[in-house]
Design an enzyme around this catalytic site. Structure first.
Site, short mmCIF file in Angstrom:
data_model
loop_
_atom_site.label_atom_id
_atom_site.label_comp_id
_atom_site.label_asym_id
_atom_site.label_seq_id
_atom_site.Cartn_x
_atom_site.Cartn_y
_atom_site.Cartn_z
CD GLU A 57 -1.34 -2.32 2.07
OE1 GLU A 57 -0.13 -2.61 1.93
OE2 GLU A 57 -2.12 -2.98 2.77
CG LEU A 205 18.34 -28.65 -5.95
CD1 LEU A 205 18.21 -28.84 -4.45
CD2 LEU A 205 17.17 -29.34 -6.66
#
Ligand code: AOF
Ligand code: ZN
Length: 332
Positions: A57, A205
């Site tokens: 916000e 990974l």
């Protein structure tokens, strides 16, 4: 004057802003916010910044500036009402003169909730709206569970095998599905494998996007099991990894250090122990149109003794990648 489509546009912008920061905010949620001016122009959009940084916000309000006065805010999570690492978004919205706030998910964090009530008391029109906010799924689940949200990922043949009888498994699924795996890894806080997979595959990974470009942000690499993998797992040693003797200990340590959204990528024994312990919250199953007849199963070391005891999942999204299908499921 607001037009009927303005709210839809603001909601789409808020959701996209949350998606954009997914994977960079833990332990905070990847929230998105959008601000419409009083006459319905999209004047501010923002996503949660990494921990300690401004919430969604506040980013959107900063972009909107004076145009926020009399405007409408659309947020994927109820604005927080507390001073944690940053100040309360509820106050920031009211102080900026926002007239209406629409949010999708209530904040389940008892310390932060209360923003909707505060805003209503300040005379702001507040309402909840329905929308799919995928980026918040894992954070909401983790907050409810008090441990990281766990997704089990695997790629299998039509008949449920991850490798043929001779062990060959590269590549069951096609290129598009594999690209999706890399894109998905980017949104996770940690990727977990068992020691067996670390020793056998020496995986890196990493999340690679496009043609093997290492992504800037990488999830933590975690190995579960007590065997020493340092001699065989050269990629993991080079890139850095953490090891824990059991999945439960790994999840505790990950939670304590801020991980909320983790992915188990194998192997079959770790997948089995995760299912057996009831620690799988979501499944990401890539299914390739190939038949193997026999081979290695997705799980090893556990089975449902009878059908009524078998864990069942709820079907979510179904997506195709080339000739492969991705099923996203969650615990019912
Ligand atoms: C919002 N907007 O963009 C986010 C919220 O320690 P802090 O101050 O960063 O607060 C973290 C808590 O705030 C987090 O647990 C969650 O309840 C809420 N996150 N709230 O209004 C945001 N990321
Ligand atoms: Zn906030």
């Amino acid at each position: 004057m607001m037009r009927p489509g303005d709210m839809d546009g603001a909601l789409a912008a808020a959701i996209a802003a949350g998606d954009e920061v997914h994977g960079t905010t833990s332990p905070n949620p990847p929230v998105g916010a959008a601000i419409l001016s009083a006459d319905g122009e999209l004047v501010g959009v923002g996503g949660t910044q990494p921990p300690g940084g401004p919430h969604a916000e506040v980013v959107a309000l900063a972009m909107a500036g004076a145009a926020a006065r009399g405007g409408t805010a659309v947020v994927t999570l109820e604005p927080c009402n507390h001073t944690g690492r940053t100040g309360p978004c509820s106050h920031a919205l009211a102080d900026a003169g926002i007239a209406a706030v629409h949010y999708v998910n209530p904040d389940p964090n008892p310390e932060a909730t209360g923003g909707a009530q505060y805003l209503a008391q300040r005379g702001v029109e507040v309402s909840r709206i329905e929308a799919r906010t995928r980026a918040l799924d894992a954070w909401l689940g983790a907050t409810r569970l008090g441990r990281p949200h766990v997704t089990l990922k695997f790629a299998q043949s039509l008949d449920g095998f991850t490798a043929a009888v001779d062990g060959s498994s590269q590549w069951i699924t096609g290129e598009d599905a594999r690209a999706d795996v890399h894109r998905d890894r980017l949104t996770r806080d940690a990727i977990i494998i068992g020691t067996g997979t670390a020793l056998a595959d020496d995986p890196s990974l990493t999340a690679r996007i496009g043609v093997d470009v290492p992504a800037e942000r990488q999830p933590r690499r975690v190995v579960v099991g007590s065997r020493d993998v340092s001699a065989a797992a050269g990629n993991l040693v080079r890139l850095g990894y953490e090891q824990y003797p059991t999945l439960a200990e790994a999840l505790d340590a990950l939670w304590e250090t801020g991980a909320r959204d983790v992915l188990i990528e194998g192997g079959a024994s770790l997948a089995a122990s995760a299912i057996e312990a009831g620690l799988v919250d979501a499944v990401r199953a890539y299914i390739a149109p190939v038949i193997l007849g026999d081979g290695r199963g997705v799980l090893h070391g556990w089975s449902a003794s009878t059908l009524v005891n078998a864990p069942r999942f709820e079907l979510g999204d179904v997506t195709t990648f080339g000739a492969d299908v991705l099923l996203e499921l969650r615990t019912a």
